[in-house]
Design a protein around this motif. Structure first.
Motif, mmCIF file in Angstrom:
data_model
loop_
_atom_site.group_PDB
_atom_site.id
_atom_site.type_symbol
_atom_site.label_atom_id
_atom_site.label_comp_id
_atom_site.label_asym_id
_atom_site.label_seq_id
_atom_site.Cartn_x
_atom_site.Cartn_y
_atom_site.Cartn_z
ATOM 1 N N LEU A 1 0.862 -1.043 -0.323
ATOM 2 C CA LEU A 1 0.029 0.109 0.124
ATOM 3 C C LEU A 1 0.769 1.276 0.023
ATOM 4 O O LEU A 1 1.407 1.650 0.838
ATOM 5 C CB LEU A 1 -0.942 -0.007 1.229
ATOM 6 N N GLY A 2 1.191 1.809 -1.096
ATOM 7 C CA GLY A 2 2.022 2.851 -1.403
ATOM 8 C C GLY A 2 3.353 2.301 -0.880
ATOM 9 O O GLY A 2 3.922 1.562 -1.442
ATOM 10 N N GLU A 3 4.063 3.165 -0.112
ATOM 11 C CA GLU A 3 5.360 2.837 0.657
ATOM 12 C C GLU A 3 5.307 1.597 1.735
ATOM 13 O O GLU A 3 6.301 1.457 2.425
ATOM 14 C CB GLU A 3 6.008 3.946 0.987
ATOM 15 N N LEU A 4 4.131 1.259 2.023
ATOM 16 C CA LEU A 4 3.849 0.341 3.253
ATOM 17 C C LEU A 4 3.851 -0.858 2.698
ATOM 18 O O LEU A 4 3.072 -1.058 1.721
ATOM 19 C CB LEU A 4 2.451 0.676 4.136
ATOM 20 N N GLU A 5 4.216 -1.929 3.500
ATOM 21 C CA GLU A 5 4.019 -3.320 3.362
ATOM 22 C C GLU A 5 3.359 -3.910 4.450
ATOM 23 O O GLU A 5 3.807 -3.946 5.480
ATOM 24 C CB GLU A 5 5.438 -4.050 3.235
ATOM 25 N N LEU A 6 1.979 -4.181 4.254
ATOM 26 C CA LEU A 6 1.123 -4.630 5.202
ATOM 27 C C LEU A 6 1.492 -6.052 5.468
ATOM 28 O O LEU A 6 1.316 -6.738 4.311
ATOM 29 C CB LEU A 6 -0.115 -4.177 4.955
ATOM 30 N N PRO A 7 1.312 -6.692 6.672
ATOM 31 C CA PRO A 7 1.531 -8.003 6.957
ATOM 32 C C PRO A 7 0.537 -8.857 6.616
ATOM 33 O O PRO A 7 0.400 -10.105 6.437
ATOM 34 C CB PRO A 7 2.148 -8.213 8.298
ATOM 35 N N ASN A 8 -0.907 -8.244 6.851
ATOM 36 C CA ASN A 8 -1.932 -9.271 6.341
ATOM 37 C C ASN A 8 -3.093 -8.109 5.666
ATOM 38 O O ASN A 8 -2.709 -6.904 5.875
ATOM 39 C CB ASN A 8 -2.309 -9.726 7.828
ATOM 40 N N ARG A 9 -4.333 -8.614 5.365
ATOM 41 C CA ARG A 9 -5.380 -7.821 5.221
ATOM 42 C C ARG A 9 -6.637 -7.791 5.943
ATOM 43 O O ARG A 9 -7.457 -7.596 5.399
ATOM 44 C CB ARG A 9 -5.746 -8.499 3.728
ATOM 45 N N ILE A 10 -6.092 -7.769 7.155
ATOM 46 C CA ILE A 10 -7.298 -7.452 8.030
ATOM 47 C C ILE A 10 -7.177 -6.242 8.756
ATOM 48 O O ILE A 10 -6.175 -5.908 9.750
ATOM 49 C CB ILE A 10 -7.093 -8.572 9.092
ATOM 50 N N TRP A 11 -7.766 -5.421 8.414
ATOM 51 C CA TRP A 11 -7.698 -4.010 8.930
ATOM 52 C C TRP A 11 -8.644 -3.772 9.702
ATOM 53 O O TRP A 11 -9.704 -4.212 9.992
ATOM 54 C CB TRP A 11 -7.909 -2.622 7.488
ATOM 55 N N MET A 12 -8.326 -2.502 10.572
ATOM 56 C CA MET A 12 -9.047 -2.160 11.740
ATOM 57 C C MET A 12 -9.848 -0.808 11.071
ATOM 58 O O MET A 12 -9.355 0.043 10.735
ATOM 59 C CB MET A 12 -8.247 -1.750 12.926
ATOM 60 N N ALA A 13 -11.345 -1.004 11.008
ATOM 61 C CA ALA A 13 -12.067 -0.134 10.597
ATOM 62 C C ALA A 13 -12.057 1.102 11.510
ATOM 63 O O ALA A 13 -11.675 1.062 12.779
ATOM 64 C CB ALA A 13 -13.531 -0.548 10.258
ATOM 65 N N PRO A 14 -12.337 2.473 10.961
ATOM 66 C CA PRO A 14 -12.521 3.440 12.102
ATOM 67 C C PRO A 14 -13.649 3.495 13.110
ATOM 68 O O PRO A 14 -14.909 3.029 12.639
ATOM 69 C CB PRO A 14 -12.832 4.689 10.916
ATOM 70 N N LEU A 15 -13.624 3.480 14.049
ATOM 71 C CA LEU A 15 -14.431 3.298 15.386
ATOM 72 C C LEU A 15 -14.392 4.560 16.304
ATOM 73 O O LEU A 15 -13.471 4.749 17.037
ATOM 74 C CB LEU A 15 -14.239 2.111 15.899
ATOM 75 N N THR A 16 -15.524 5.324 16.148
ATOM 76 C CA THR A 16 -15.772 6.499 17.152
ATOM 77 C C THR A 16 -15.713 5.949 18.485
ATOM 78 O O THR A 16 -16.691 5.024 18.787
ATOM 79 C CB THR A 16 -16.696 7.259 16.746
ATOM 80 N N ARG A 17 -14.937 6.504 19.535
ATOM 81 C CA ARG A 17 -14.935 5.794 20.712
ATOM 82 C C ARG A 17 -15.211 6.936 21.865
ATOM 83 O O ARG A 17 -15.343 6.730 23.278
ATOM 84 C CB ARG A 17 -13.753 4.981 21.053
#
Length: 354
Positions: free
Chosen positions: A10-26
């Protein structure tokens, strides 16, 4: 064949998996919408996500819609967020800041008496907003003039610059769920005339101007959209046509990923928005809403999407990727603590191995 556990560039990032944390208002900030140590602990606990997308963060002062949500418009907030980015990075994670303008979902009691703004003077109906004086009906927003919109664009641009100062790996533009940018996109809330109303091109103009400005400030930019979501009294007469047209236009801006809510939280608008987005958008496509591990894995393996963002499962399972990998049972999130104060229901959910 890619799956949930495959790396993703993803751009310059190498993500180790495809399990993302969605935005969560807390709603856990300190006084002045400043993130503190509690938030740093919360996010760092979830650093094993392929990518963390932060909760919605005010790009500009005076547009609060959630009372204790964070901002990124002053030095104290930038330094407060640095606690989180450093903690996440030290834990081996990657995190982007979701920048946002609440639009007509804001309330005078949260903003020193200031009237909210929107594309048209149409109030959110059928719901109430949490304020220091209890739940209150939404108020009718003031219609923004065309001459004011460059100030909105500049606010997002500066927010992106501030996000990089705070140590984030990039930003996500919040164009979903009935907030300002989404309310310009959809014809149920945008009934204005002129350059920012009417046609799809005109209704998308503010979003495209924001994307162009923000892209000049960050090496990684994502966008979240929700064409079907009726939350915040949102509707569109042709949500499939909207995403089909817009997905094509997004190829003209340096967008690292498109984060798409696949359905309506309230179940009122039906349709398939992922297929037309996949057919037209040439970048990374991320889906969100209601996925379990098995369905998410199948969606990635089929090529329908490149990653899946999980919301509630990440609230109650800080080590969600490890639980998916082990096929372990998931803890259930307690909705009574979603927007409360303090550590309970925030940083006290157990990990798989204690």
């Amino acid at each position: 064949m890619a799956d949930l556990f495959s790396p993703l560039r993803l751009g310059e990032l190498e993500l180790p998996n495809r399990i993302w944390m969605a935005p969560l208002t807390r709603c856990r900030t300190e006084i002045g919408h400043v993130p503190g140590d509690l938030m740093a602990e919360y996010y760092s606990q979830r650093a094993s996500a392929g990518l963390i997308v932060s909760e919605a963060t005010m790009a500009m002062e005076g547009h609060s819609a959630f009372w204790h949500e964070p901002g990124i418009y002053n030095d104290a907030q930038i330094e407060g967020w640095r606690l989180t980015t450093e903690a996440v990075h030290q834990a081996g994670g990657r995190i982007v800041l979701q920048i946002w303008h609440g639009g007509r979902a804001c309330h005078p009691l949260l903003n020193g008496g200031r009237q909210p703004v929107g594309p048209s003077p149409l109030a959110i109906t059928g719901d109430e907003v949490r304020t220091p004086e209890g739940k209150k009906p939404y108020v009718t927003p003031r219609e923004l003039s065309d001459q004011e919109l460059p100030l909105i664009v500049e606010g997002f641009r500066l927010a992106a610059r501030h996000a990089l100062r705070a140590g984030f790996d990039g930003v996500e533009i919040h164009g979903a769920n009935g907030y300002l940018l989404d309310s310009f996109l959809r014809d149920g809330s945008n009934q204005r005339q002129g350059h920012y109303g009417g046609s799809l091109e005109n209704r998308s103009r503010l979003l495209m101007e924001v994307l162009e400005a923000v892209s000049q400030e960050t090496p990684l930019m994502g966008l979240r959209l929700s064409p079907l979501n009726s939350y915040n009294a949102m509707r569109d007469s042709d949500p499939i046509g909207l995403i089909s047209w817009l997905a094509e236009q997004l190829n003209a801006v340096p967008l690292a990923y498109l984060h798409l809510m696949r359905a309506d939280l309230l179940g009122q608008q039906l349709g398939d928005v992922l297929t037309p987005a996949r057919e037209r958008f040439k970048g990374v496509l991320v889906a969100n809403l209601g996925y379990g591990a098995k369905e998410a894995n199948a969606a990635i393996q089929s090529g329908a999407v490149d990653a899946v963002a999980f919301g509630r499962p990440f609230i109650a399972n800080p080590d969600l990727p490890a639980r998916f990998q082990a096929n372990a049972p998931l803890s259930t999130a307690d909705p009574t603590t979603f927007y409360s104060a303090g550590p309970t229901g925030y940083i006290d959910y157990p990990r798989l191995n204690g």
